[in-house]
Design a protein around this motif. Structure first.
Motif, PDB file in Angstrom:
ATOM      1  N   ARG A 131       8.435 -13.728  -1.113  1.00 53.53           N
ATOM      2  CA  ARG A 131       8.475 -13.293  -2.506  1.00 53.53           C
ATOM      3  C   ARG A 131       9.843 -12.674  -2.796  1.00 53.53           C
ATOM      4  NH1 ARG A 131       6.241 -13.619  -7.649  1.00 53.53           N
ATOM      5  NH2 ARG A 131       6.267 -11.598  -8.680  1.00 53.53           N
ATOM      6  N   ILE A 132      10.523 -13.146  -3.863  1.00 50.52           N
ATOM      7  CA  ILE A 132      11.868 -12.680  -4.206  1.00 50.52           C
ATOM      8  C   ILE A 132      11.800 -11.821  -5.468  1.00 50.52           C
ATOM      9  CG2 ILE A 132      14.258 -13.344  -4.583  1.00 50.52           C
ATOM     10  CD1 ILE A 132      13.093 -14.402  -1.957  1.00 50.52           C
ATOM     11  N   GLU A 133      12.127 -10.544  -5.316  1.00 49.87           N
ATOM     12  CA  GLU A 133      12.167  -9.615  -6.448  1.00 49.87           C
ATOM     13  C   GLU A 133      13.470  -8.818  -6.423  1.00 49.87           C
ATOM     14  OE1 GLU A 133       8.681  -7.181  -6.528  1.00 49.87           O
ATOM     15  OE2 GLU A 133       7.281  -8.878  -6.664  1.00 49.87           O
ATOM     16  N   ASP A 134      14.573  -9.490  -6.070  1.00 49.21           N
ATOM     17  CA  ASP A 134      15.843  -8.778  -5.917  1.00 49.21           C
ATOM     18  C   ASP A 134      16.620  -8.620  -7.207  1.00 49.21           C
ATOM     19  OD1 ASP A 134      16.627 -11.379  -6.339  1.00 49.21           O
ATOM     20  OD2 ASP A 134      17.758 -11.581  -4.465  1.00 49.21           O
ATOM     21  N   ARG A 135      16.153  -9.250  -8.297  1.00 48.84           N
ATOM     22  CA  ARG A 135      16.780  -9.139  -9.618  1.00 48.84           C
ATOM     23  C   ARG A 135      18.229  -9.648  -9.616  1.00 48.84           C
ATOM     24  NH1 ARG A 135      13.827  -6.593 -13.240  1.00 48.84           N
ATOM     25  NH2 ARG A 135      15.633  -6.275 -14.601  1.00 48.84           N
ATOM     26  N   ALA A 136      18.575 -10.502  -8.672  1.00 48.96           N
ATOM     27  CA  ALA A 136      19.934 -11.057  -8.611  1.00 48.96           C
ATOM     28  C   ALA A 136      20.193 -11.943  -9.821  1.00 48.96           C
ATOM     29  CB  ALA A 136      20.107 -11.861  -7.324  1.00 48.96           C
ATOM     30  N   PRO A 137      21.408 -11.938 -10.359  1.00 56.09           N
ATOM     31  CA  PRO A 137      21.693 -12.750 -11.546  1.00 56.09           C
ATOM     32  C   PRO A 137      21.668 -14.246 -11.271  1.00 56.09           C
ATOM     33  CG  PRO A 137      23.686 -11.706 -10.750  1.00 56.09           C
ATOM     34  CD  PRO A 137      22.562 -11.109  -9.977  1.00 56.09           C
ATOM     35  N   LEU A 138      22.020 -14.657 -10.051  1.00 55.85           N
ATOM     36  CA  LEU A 138      22.038 -16.084  -9.756  1.00 55.85           C
ATOM     37  C   LEU A 138      21.914 -16.296  -8.247  1.00 55.85           C
ATOM     38  CD1 LEU A 138      24.127 -18.794 -11.451  1.00 55.85           C
ATOM     39  CD2 LEU A 138      24.114 -18.721  -8.961  1.00 55.85           C
ATOM     40  N   THR A 139      20.997 -17.182  -7.865  1.00 59.79           N
ATOM     41  CA  THR A 139      20.787 -17.521  -6.459  1.00 59.79           C
ATOM     42  C   THR A 139      20.749 -19.031  -6.306  1.00 59.79           C
ATOM     43  OG1 THR A 139      19.556 -15.486  -6.007  1.00 59.79           O
ATOM     44  CG2 THR A 139      19.226 -17.320  -4.476  1.00 59.79           C
ATOM     45  N   VAL A 140      21.471 -19.542  -5.312  1.00 57.09           N
ATOM     46  CA  VAL A 140      21.509 -20.967  -5.007  1.00 57.09           C
ATOM     47  C   VAL A 140      20.708 -21.204  -3.729  1.00 57.09           C
ATOM     48  CG1 VAL A 140      22.980 -22.951  -4.541  1.00 57.09           C
ATOM     49  CG2 VAL A 140      23.796 -21.118  -6.016  1.00 57.09           C
ATOM     50  N   ASP A 156      17.965 -31.388  -1.571  1.00 54.18           N
ATOM     51  CA  ASP A 156      17.807 -30.877  -2.935  1.00 54.18           C
ATOM     52  C   ASP A 156      18.356 -29.457  -3.037  1.00 54.18           C
ATOM     53  OD1 ASP A 156      16.545 -33.239  -3.408  1.00 54.18           O
ATOM     54  OD2 ASP A 156      14.536 -32.396  -3.688  1.00 54.18           O
ATOM     55  N   LEU A 157      18.753 -29.114  -4.259  1.00 55.05           N
ATOM     56  CA  LEU A 157      19.321 -27.795  -4.524  1.00 55.05           C
ATOM     57  C   LEU A 157      18.650 -27.194  -5.743  1.00 55.05           C
ATOM     58  CD1 LEU A 157      23.019 -26.713  -4.521  1.00 55.05           C
ATOM     59  CD2 LEU A 157      21.752 -26.559  -6.678  1.00 55.05           C
ATOM     60  N   ALA A 158      18.431 -25.895  -5.710  1.00 60.72           N
ATOM     61  CA  ALA A 158      17.867 -25.175  -6.856  1.00 60.72           C
ATOM     62  C   ALA A 158      18.730 -23.960  -7.166  1.00 60.72           C
ATOM     63  CB  ALA A 158      16.432 -24.746  -6.587  1.00 60.72           C
ATOM     64  N   ILE A 159      18.796 -23.615  -8.448  1.00 62.51           N
ATOM     65  CA  ILE A 159      19.483 -22.405  -8.888  1.00 62.51           C
ATOM     66  C   ILE A 159      18.495 -21.575  -9.698  1.00 62.51           C
ATOM     67  CG2 ILE A 159      21.299 -21.466 -10.355  1.00 62.51           C
ATOM     68  CD1 ILE A 159      23.020 -23.832  -9.657  1.00 62.51           C
ATOM     69  N   ALA A 160      18.331 -20.322  -9.296  1.00 61.20           N
ATOM     70  CA  ALA A 160      17.462 -19.382 -10.010  1.00 61.20           C
ATOM     71  C   ALA A 160      18.331 -18.342 -10.698  1.00 61.20           C
ATOM     72  CB  ALA A 160      16.488 -18.710  -9.052  1.00 61.20           C
ATOM     73  N   CYS A 161      18.155 -18.202 -12.009  1.00 57.23           N
ATOM     74  CA  CYS A 161      18.886 -17.190 -12.779  1.00 57.23           C
ATOM     75  C   CYS A 161      17.971 -16.000 -13.007  1.00 57.23           C
ATOM     76  CB  CYS A 161      19.360 -17.767 -14.110  1.00 57.23           C
ATOM     77  SG  CYS A 161      20.523 -19.128 -13.930  1.00 57.23           S
ATOM     78  N   GLY A 162      18.324 -14.845 -12.457  1.00 58.74           N
ATOM     79  CA  GLY A 162      17.494 -13.647 -12.561  1.00 58.74           C
ATOM     80  C   GLY A 162      17.505 -13.065 -13.964  1.00 58.74           C
ATOM     81  N   ARG A 216      25.973  -9.454 -12.038  1.00 57.11           N
ATOM     82  CA  ARG A 216      26.059 -10.378 -13.169  1.00 57.11           C
ATOM     83  C   ARG A 216      27.510 -10.623 -13.572  1.00 57.11           C
ATOM     84  NH1 ARG A 216      22.829 -12.284 -17.590  1.00 57.11           N
ATOM     85  NH2 ARG A 216      24.059 -12.506 -19.492  1.00 57.11           N
ATOM     86  N   GLY A 217      28.338  -9.601 -13.472  1.00 62.25           N
ATOM     87  CA  GLY A 217      29.725  -9.745 -13.877  1.00 62.25           C
ATOM     88  C   GLY A 217      30.503 -10.725 -13.031  1.00 62.25           C
ATOM     89  N   GLU A 218      29.963 -11.138 -11.892  1.00 64.72           N
ATOM     90  CA  GLU A 218      30.639 -12.110 -11.054  1.00 64.72           C
ATOM     91  C   GLU A 218      30.510 -13.524 -11.621  1.00 64.72           C
ATOM     92  OE1 GLU A 218      29.588 -11.787  -6.925  1.00 64.72           O
ATOM     93  OE2 GLU A 218      29.271  -9.643  -7.119  1.00 64.72           O
ATOM     94  N   ILE A 219      29.583 -13.746 -12.530  1.00 54.59           N
ATOM     95  CA  ILE A 219      29.335 -15.090 -13.029  1.00 54.59           C
ATOM     96  C   ILE A 219      29.763 -15.241 -14.479  1.00 54.59           C
ATOM     97  CG2 ILE A 219      27.599 -16.898 -13.369  1.00 54.59           C
ATOM     98  CD1 ILE A 219      26.577 -14.154 -11.184  1.00 54.59           C
TER      99      ILE A 219
END
Length: 317
Positions: free
Chosen positions: A30-39, A63-69, A130-133
Motif C-alpha cells: 500500500r502506497i500512501e507517501d503522497r509523492a507528486p510523481l512515481t514511475v 510495461d510502465l506506469a506513472i502515478a501522480c500524487g 512537487r517543485g522538482e516536476i
C-alpha cells in the motif's frame, strides 16, 4: 525551446527515491507517501496498480506506469491480495497494523522485498518534491497512466536494461546518475504518452505544431523574462497583432500575455518550492521588475504571497 521542452525542463530529481522491488506471489504494498510523481517499470512477472478511485491497471513485463500524487494506491500481484506493507511519507515503511518494517525487507543496494530473485521485479523511481516536476506538467497528466511495451518501443526500451544495471550499483556519484536516468525515463515516457490519441494533450501541446503559434510559444517558454509585447511577438511570427492574438487564443485557449503571465508565475512557484532564492531574485528570473510586482501578481493568481506559498510548501514537505 518548444512548448513541451519548456514544461519538461521541470523534471530535475534531487536525491530521488529509487528502488528495485522483488516479490513472490502473493504480495501487496500500500502506497500512501503522497509523492507528486512515481514511475513504476515492470521488469519481470505481473502486477496490478489499484488506485482508491479510478480504473485499476495491469502491468506485464516491459510495461510502465506513472502515478501522480498525492492520492494513495496499492501495488499487488492481484487486486484481491491484502497489503503486507505500508509506505508512508519520507520513506517510512510499516506493517498494515503500524509496526515498523524499515530494514526488515532490505535485500541489498536499493533492493527490497521478499528475495532478490523473486518472480516479480519492478523498478520504482519517486520524485519527493512537487517543485522538482512543475505544476503545469502535473496538471496536464491523469492521476494514473500506463504505457505498454509496444507503446514505448522507441525511446524507452534502451533505458530499461541501463536502469536495471545502474539501480543496484554503489559507485561514487551514483545518486546523481540515477536522478538523471529517472528524468530521462519520465521525459521519454511523457512524450510517448502525449502521442497517444486518448491522452487528450493540453492545448499548449497541440499548438506547438502550428506554424504561427508554435514559434511564439517557443519564444515565451525559452525567455520568459524578456519584456514581450503582442506587437513584438507578432513581428517575430510575421503576422499582424490582431492575427496573432486571434490565432493564439484559438489554439491555446488564452491570449499570449495571459499565457505568459501564467507561465511566469508557475516558474516562480516552482522556484519558491525548490530554491532559497530571494523573492527579488525570483522576480527578475521570471520577468518581473521587483519583488513587489511579483508578489502582487502571485497573490492574485495563487491567493497567497510568495513567502506564504514558500512556507506552506516547506510545511507540506
Amino acid at each position: 525551446m518548444d512548448a513541451l521542452t519548456g514544461l519538461l525542463e521541470g523534471p530535475r530529481a534531487r536525491g530521488a527515491f529509487m528502488i528495485r522491488t522483488c516479490f513472490d506471489p502473493p504480495w501487496s504494498v500500500r502506497i500512501e507517501d503522497r509523492a507528486p510523481l512515481t514511475v513504476m517499470l515492470l521488469v519481470r512477472g505481473d502486477a496490478w496498480i489499484v488506485p482508491d478511485r479510478g480504473e485499476r491497471l495491469r502491468l506485464r513485463p516491459g510495461d510502465l506506469a506513472i502515478a501522480c500524487g498525492p492520492d494513495p494506491y496499492t501495488c499487488a500481484d492481484d487486486p484481491g491480495t491484502a497489503p503486507q506493507a505500508l509506505i508512508l511519507p519520507g520513506g517510512a515503511c510499516h506493517h498494515p497494523d503500524g509496526r515498523p518494517l524499515n530494514g526488515v525487507m532490505d535485500l541489498g543496494v536499493r533492493t527490497w522485498g521478499g528475495r532478490p530473485d523473486g518472480e516479480t521485479v519492478m523498478l520504482i523511481g519517486t520524485y519527493r518534491m512537487r517543485g522538482e516536476i512543475g505544476g503545469r506538467l502535473l496538471d496536464a497528466l491523469p492521476p494514473l497512466l500506463s504505457l505498454t511495451a509496444d507503446d514505448r518501443h522507441g525511446p524507452l526500451t534502451p533505458l530499461t536494461p541501463l536502469l536495471t544495471a545502474e539501480i543496484m550499483r554503489d559507485e561514487p556519484g551514483q545518486e546523481v546518475v540515477l536522478d538523471r536516468l529517472l528524468d530521462l525515463l519520465v521525459i521519454a515516457a511523457l512524450r510517448a504518452w502525449f502521442a497517444r490519441p486518448e491522452a487528450a494533450p493540453p492545448a499548449w501541446y497541440e499548438a506547438q505544431g502550428d506554424p504561427v503559434v508554435g514559434p511564439v510559444l517557443r519564444l515565451l517558454q525559452g525567455d520568459p523574462a524578456h519584456p514581450w509585447t503582442v506587437a513584438a511577438l507578432a513581428a517575430k511570427a510575421g503576422v499582424s497583432r490582431a492575427a496573432l492574438a486571434r490565432r493564439f487564443t484559438e489554439r491555446v485557449g488564452e491570449p499570449p500575455m495571459t499565457y505568459l503571465t501564467g507561465w511566469r508565475l508557475a516558474l516562480a512557484a516552482d522556484r519558491l518550492r525548490a530554491t532559497d532564492d530571494t523573492i527579488g531574485a525570483i522576480a527578475r528570473h521570471v520577468g518581473y521588475g521587483s519583488a513587489f510586482a511579483l508578489s502582487t501578481a502571485f497573490k492574485r493568481e495563487y491567493g497567497a504571497s510568495p513567502q506564504e506559498w514558500r512556507t506552506r510548501a516547506a510545511q507540506r514537505g
